[in-house]
Structure formats: structure tokens, C-alpha cells
Design a protein around this motif. Structure first.
Motif, PDB file in Angstrom:
ATOM      1  N   ASP A  87      -1.323  -1.839  -5.686  1.00 54.07           N
ATOM      2  CA  ASP A  87      -2.521  -1.828  -4.843  1.00 54.07           C
ATOM      3  C   ASP A  87      -3.252  -3.165  -4.931  1.00 54.07           C
ATOM      4  O   ASP A  87      -3.750  -3.674  -3.926  1.00 54.07           O
ATOM      5  CB  ASP A  87      -3.437  -0.674  -5.244  1.00 54.07           C
ATOM      6  N   ALA A 125       1.129   1.650  -9.914  1.00 50.40           N
ATOM      7  CA  ALA A 125       0.475   1.886  -8.627  1.00 50.40           C
ATOM      8  C   ALA A 125      -0.752   0.992  -8.472  1.00 50.40           C
ATOM      9  O   ALA A 125      -0.997   0.434  -7.399  1.00 50.40           O
ATOM     10  CB  ALA A 125       0.088   3.353  -8.485  1.00 50.40           C
ATOM     11  N   HIS A 180       0.834  -1.209   0.000  1.00 53.55           N
ATOM     12  CA  HIS A 180       0.000   0.000   0.000  1.00 53.55           C
ATOM     13  C   HIS A 180       0.868   1.257   0.000  1.00 53.55           C
ATOM     14  O   HIS A 180       0.578   2.223  -0.713  1.00 53.55           O
ATOM     15  CB  HIS A 180      -0.947   0.015   1.210  1.00 53.55           C
ATOM     16  N   LEU A 181       1.923   1.239   0.804  1.00 52.65           N
ATOM     17  CA  LEU A 181       2.821   2.397   0.848  1.00 52.65           C
ATOM     18  C   LEU A 181       3.496   2.623  -0.502  1.00 52.65           C
ATOM     19  O   LEU A 181       3.608   3.765  -0.980  1.00 52.65           O
ATOM     20  CB  LEU A 181       3.873   2.218   1.939  1.00 52.65           C
ATOM     21  N   LYS A 228       1.487   9.056  -6.178  1.00 48.96           N
ATOM     22  CA  LYS A 228       1.898  10.443  -5.945  1.00 48.96           C
ATOM     23  C   LYS A 228       2.887  10.896  -7.021  1.00 48.96           C
ATOM     24  O   LYS A 228       2.786  12.004  -7.553  1.00 48.96           O
ATOM     25  CB  LYS A 228       2.531  10.542  -4.557  1.00 48.96           C
ATOM     26  N   ARG A 232       0.942   4.008  -2.927  1.00 47.72           N
ATOM     27  CA  ARG A 232       0.674   5.421  -2.650  1.00 47.72           C
ATOM     28  C   ARG A 232       1.801   6.300  -3.188  1.00 47.72           C
ATOM     29  O   ARG A 232       1.556   7.347  -3.795  1.00 47.72           O
ATOM     30  CB  ARG A 232       0.501   5.629  -1.150  1.00 47.72           C
TER      31      ARG A 232
END
Length: 142
Positions: A106, A102, A73-74, A81, A77
Motif C-alpha cells: 500500500d 500488505a 493497491h490490488l 484479505k 488488498r
């Protein structure tokens, strides 16, 4: 005078060593008395121990899967970004590539979460089975 100091030092060391041995003996005696005074385990305590032992491998896997999901997840993210930043700078192809990465990250995180949930259910089943199948008193019980 020096011989007297040495003799006094040796006497002191011997006295301290004897006191240490006596204190250790008293500690062992008290620990045994406490253990002897402890009421016998109840069935639910044996069952809880059996359930914990049976579910531990599954719960260890749950913890690993949860940690993996958090890391994915990190990463997702951070990639999202960066994709947004690339898009704002006008690098649409790079932004699309990062956005796709991404989404994949996820998805991997969601799969790890599902895996953790499945192993958590297995842990519950193993714990219940161990508690139900445990003989009372268990083998080796006092």
C-alpha cells in the motif's frame, strides 16, 4: 466462343481498372479541394499542438505510474484479505507477516500515486512553456 469470352473478360477488367483509376483521381482531387478550402490554423491550434507534444512524455509516465499504483493497491488488498483469513484460521504469525507485506504494498502504491501527481504537474508546466515559447507562425507552417 472461348476466345470471345476471354476477350470480353479482358475488356471488362480493363474497363474496371480504368474506372478505379478515375475514382482514385477524383478522390485525390476532392481531398485537395477540401484541404485548400480549410481555413488556416489559428494560433491557439498551433499552441495546443505544441503543448500536447511537450507534455506527452510526462503524461505517458503519469499513465504508467497510475497503472502501477492500481496494481499495487490490488496486491495490497489481496494480501490484507489473505492476512485476515490466516488470522481467522489461527495462524497469527503468518497473518502478521502478510499484514506487514500488505502495508508495504500500500505504501508503494501511495508513492506511485505521488509520482503520478508530480509528473502531471510537470506536464502542465511543459505544456504552458511550450505554448508560451512557440513562435507564430511556427516554422514549417503553411
Amino acid at each position: 466462343l472461348d476466345a470471345m469470352r476471354k476477350a470480353r473478360g479482358k475488356s471488362w477488367e480493363a474497363a474496371v481498372a480504368a474506372a478505379d483509376r478515375e475514382v482514385e483521381k477524383m478522390r485525390r482531387d476532392v481531398a485537395k479541394e477540401v484541404e485548400d478550402a480549410r481555413p488556416p490554423k489559428k494560433w491557439r491550434e498551433y499552441a495546443a499542438e505544441a503543448a500536447a507534444k511537450a507534455s506527452k512524455p510526462y503524461l505517458d509516465t503519469v499513465a504508467q505510474a497510475q497503472q502501477s499504483a492500481a496494481q499495487w493497491h490490488l496486491r495490497a488488498r489481496a494480501a490484507a484479505k489473505e492476512a485476515q483469513r490466516q488470522a481467522e484460521e489461527g495462524h497469527s504469525q503468518k497473518a502478521a507477516e502478510l499484514s506487514r507485506e500488505a502495508e508495504e504494498m500500500d505504501s508503494t502504491a501511495r508513492n506511485a500515486t505521488k509520482s503520478a501527481e508530480a509528473y502531471y504537474a510537470l506536464a502542465g508546466e511543459a505544456a504552458a512553456r511550450a505554448a508560451i515559447e512557440m513562435p507564430f507562425p511556427p516554422a514549417g507552417a503553411d
